[in-house]
Design a protein around this motif. Structure first.
Motif, PDB file in Angstrom:
ATOM      1  N   ILE A   6       0.995  -1.231  -0.027  1.00 44.12           N
ATOM      2  CA  ILE A   6      -0.024   0.043   0.123  1.00 44.12           C
ATOM      3  C   ILE A   6       0.881   1.330   0.181  1.00 44.12           C
ATOM      4  O   ILE A   6       0.494   2.228  -0.656  1.00 44.12           O
ATOM      5  CB  ILE A   6      -0.934  -0.056   1.342  1.00 44.12           C
ATOM      6  N   ARG A   7       1.984   1.212   0.767  1.00 39.76           N
ATOM      7  CA  ARG A   7       2.908   2.491   0.894  1.00 39.76           C
ATOM      8  C   ARG A   7       3.357   2.477  -0.425  1.00 39.76           C
ATOM      9  O   ARG A   7       3.418   3.716  -1.065  1.00 39.76           O
ATOM     10  CB  ARG A   7       3.836   2.031   1.820  1.00 39.76           C
ATOM     11  N   GLY A   8       3.942   1.603  -0.969  1.00 42.34           N
ATOM     12  CA  GLY A   8       4.644   1.625  -2.284  1.00 42.34           C
ATOM     13  C   GLY A   8       3.866   1.970  -3.530  1.00 42.34           C
ATOM     14  O   GLY A   8       4.324   3.021  -4.255  1.00 42.34           O
ATOM     15  N   TYR A   9       2.582   1.502  -3.445  1.00 44.84           N
ATOM     16  CA  TYR A   9       1.519   2.009  -4.599  1.00 44.84           C
ATOM     17  C   TYR A   9       1.077   3.383  -4.268  1.00 44.84           C
ATOM     18  O   TYR A   9       1.233   4.099  -5.070  1.00 44.84           O
ATOM     19  CB  TYR A   9       0.395   1.007  -4.554  1.00 44.84           C
ATOM     20  N   ALA A  10       0.999   3.768  -3.103  1.00 41.76           N
ATOM     21  CA  ALA A  10       0.585   5.155  -2.856  1.00 41.76           C
ATOM     22  C   ALA A  10       1.652   6.256  -3.496  1.00 41.76           C
ATOM     23  O   ALA A  10       1.266   7.358  -4.057  1.00 41.76           O
ATOM     24  CB  ALA A  10       0.147   5.570  -1.387  1.00 41.76           C
ATOM     25  N   ILE A  11       2.949   5.956  -2.945  1.00 35.33           N
ATOM     26  CA  ILE A  11       3.978   6.879  -3.476  1.00 35.33           C
ATOM     27  C   ILE A  11       3.918   6.687  -5.058  1.00 35.33           C
ATOM     28  O   ILE A  11       4.280   7.897  -5.935  1.00 35.33           O
ATOM     29  CB  ILE A  11       5.140   6.399  -2.882  1.00 35.33           C
ATOM     30  N   GLY A  12       3.984   5.488  -5.722  1.00 33.04           N
ATOM     31  CA  GLY A  12       3.772   5.420  -7.058  1.00 33.04           C
ATOM     32  C   GLY A  12       2.783   6.363  -7.800  1.00 33.04           C
ATOM     33  O   GLY A  12       2.817   6.703  -9.022  1.00 33.04           O
ATOM     34  N   MET A  13       1.574   6.507  -7.033  1.00 37.23           N
ATOM     35  CA  MET A  13       0.569   7.405  -7.660  1.00 37.23           C
ATOM     36  C   MET A  13       0.803   8.754  -7.152  1.00 37.23           C
ATOM     37  O   MET A  13      -0.407   9.654  -7.624  1.00 37.23           O
ATOM     38  CB  MET A  13      -0.682   6.720  -7.082  1.00 37.23           C
ATOM     39  N   GLY A  14       1.730   9.221  -6.883  1.00 38.48           N
ATOM     40  CA  GLY A  14       1.984  10.632  -6.543  1.00 38.48           C
ATOM     41  C   GLY A  14       1.547  11.485  -7.782  1.00 38.48           C
ATOM     42  O   GLY A  14       1.080  12.731  -7.320  1.00 38.48           O
TER      43      GLY A  14
END
Length: 211
Positions: free
Chosen positions: A155-163
């Protein structure tokens, strides 16, 4: 009732994430078209034409990562197709890591443009390495079958990737109140705010799931 609730939740998650990724995905496709056809050349984007390989790898990896991730986080879809979740999850990790690495590559390899302030270079490096760390840790937990921790870090990785999707909204007040393209430190802060808001939202989701 539970099935209907799950279906509605899936639709909300899938719809929201697709909406969030729409503008950056469209911008990425336009950039690929420009690089292939040689159109849209400006002083601002000449670095992409001079060395197109890093940005092409970055755009393609982000497009695949954002699209696959949409379905990874829909619980009904994930539970209905567990094998698909496992297989696509490995693909997701690969393209997520590629996205982060190429993002760092872009930051280090391309010259600074006039509209960028002094802060964005450091912000992009922090974001890129944080995404790398999140995905590596999340994949490690999956291998050890610690799936709750795996979910948290993904979740953390995807959230940053969707910045980039959130940055569309952090720029809106400037477009409405000031008008024109921002530059310098204001632009840096609006870019950074997109990643920071996604970071906060990811932490909120993780803590909510833990209750």
């Amino acid at each position: 009732m539970a099935t209907n609730s799950t279906t509605k939740k899936d639709k909300w998650i899938i719809g929201s994430l697709l909406f969030l990724s729409f503008v950056p995905s469209l911008a990425g496709l336009i950039r690929i078209f420009q690089l292939i056809t040689g159109s849209g050349y400006t002083v601002e984007n000449q670095r992409f034409f001079n060395d197109p390989i890093p940005v092409l790898f970055h755009i393609v990896s982000v497009l695949i990562y954002s699209t696959l991730g949409v379905f990874q986080f829909a619980p009904g879809f994930r539970n209905k197709y567990p094998k698909w979740h496992r297989v696509s999850g490995r693909i997701l990790v690969f393209f997520g890591l590629t996205s982060a690495i190429t993002g760092i590559w872009l930051t280090l390899a391309y010259p600074k443009v006039p509209t960028v302030g002094d802060w964005l270079f450091g912000i992009r490096l922090v974001v890129g390495f944080w995404m790398l760390f999140c995905l590596a840790v999340g994949f490690g937990f999956a291998l050890r079958r610690k799936f709750q921790f795996h979910s948290h870090w993904m979740i953390r990785g995807y959230a940053i990737g969707m910045g980039a999707g959130t940055q569309v909204f952090t720029h809106l007040p400037w477009f409405v109140i000031v008008g024109g393209e921002p530059s310098g430190v204001p632009r840096d802060l609006m870019m950074g705010a997109g990643w920071f808001l996604n970071f906060l939202f990811a932490e909120w989701i993780i803590r909510r799931k833990g209750k």
